[in-house]
Design an enzyme around this catalytic site. Structure first.
Site: not given
Length: 303
Positions: A142, A155, A159
């Site tokens: 991401s 997150y 990632k």
């Protein structure tokens, strides 16, 4: 791209990007194991693929544990007799700013994204090494993992870890003929719908079928999930046999290659650096051009 005879497992494949990946792989000729934690959604995804003439089966389990990873390998072998490609797409969001993020928020995202990628890749690579015919790992990253993003400690960290796994595993798996690459997609999904800057465009697309404007597809690289599927099929194919250790961005009309972290400025002081010496030199040497952070919000060009 012809993937006839190949078998792929896609985690988180019942909706959004995962479903687009699974359908594209099947269209190219691969047999697909559709993994998802939602049984009904996984069943519907398999029905879509088989209705289009593809071969697919479901394996309903939440990724993260070694047991779940082993189930994915076993399902592929039982259904299709082999396994060649792993796509680690499964993910969840638990967005909070640092001081409001709970242990549970952090652990849930890390377990699904980071540990899930690790355990699934480990199980698949063990099998690929025994199978002895090479293979493909395609890990989904991401922009948040490349640049950070407000409210996404868990997150972004996961990632970023996945990008590091790409680089590390590409070296470790090279001798076995297994390529390892990351894709960094940007597309209209349930996740991006939660981002205020993208939400109006995602809603217009989902509710009224409105196409994304050219400035969004090109300048921001933002489109529909199917826009990202071509890159995944390429990386799974024989044409990408020499591509490994890369993080490749895709979305809308945009294809890009992300850089690996590296030193951008250097200074030296004989005998080492004292705090005062660093303070004196910072603004005119290594700190002259500080690196930016965050994902820029999309902005419609002025008319």
């Amino acid at each position: 791209m012809d993937l006839t005879g190949k078998v792929a497992t896609v985690t988180g494949a019942a909706r959004g990007l995962g479903l687009a990946y699974a359908r594209a792989l099947a269209t190219a000729g691969a047999s697909v194991v559709v993994n998802d934690a939602d049984e009904q959604a996984a069943k519907e995804a398999v029905e879509l693929i088989t209705a289009d003439g593809g071969a697919a089966v479901a394996e309903v389990v939440a990724v993260g544990t070694a047991e779940a990873a082993d189930r994915l390998v076993t399902r592929a072998l039982d259904a299709f007799g082999r396994l060649d490609v792993l796509v680690t797409n499964a993910g969840i969001l638990r967005d909070r700013v640092l001081w409001k993020m709970s242990d549970e928020d952090f652990d849930a995202v890390i377990d699904t994204h980071l540990r899930g990628t690790f355990t699934c890749a480990r199980a698949v690579v063990r099998h690929l090494r025994e199978q002895g015919q090479g293979g493909r790992l395609i890990l989904v990253g991401s922009p948040a993992g490349q640049r950070g993003n407000f409210g996404q400690t868990n997150y972004a960290a996961a990632k970023a870890g996945i990008a590091a796994m790409v680089r590390t595993w590409s070296m470790e798996c090279a001798k076995a003929g297994i390529t390892v690459n990351g894709i960094v997609p940007v597309a209209a999904t349930a996740m991006t719908k939660t981002i205020p800057a993208f939400a109006p465009y995602v809603e217009a697309y989902e509710e009224r079928g409105e196409a994304f404007p050219a400035w969004l597809r090109q300048g921001e690289g933002f489109g529909v999930p199917e826009d990202a599927a071509g890159l995944l099929v390429f990386l799974a194919s024989a044409e990408a046999a020499d591509v490994t250790g890369q993080c490749v961005g895709v979305g809308g009309d945009k294809l890009s290659l992300w850089s690996h972290p590296q030193e951008v400025s250097v200074a030296y002081a004989e005998g080492g650096w004292s705090p005062d010496a660093i303070a004196r030199a910072w603004a005119t040497s290594v700190g002259r051009d500080p690196q930016t952070v965050g994902i820029p919000a999309p902005r419609e060009p002025a008319r």
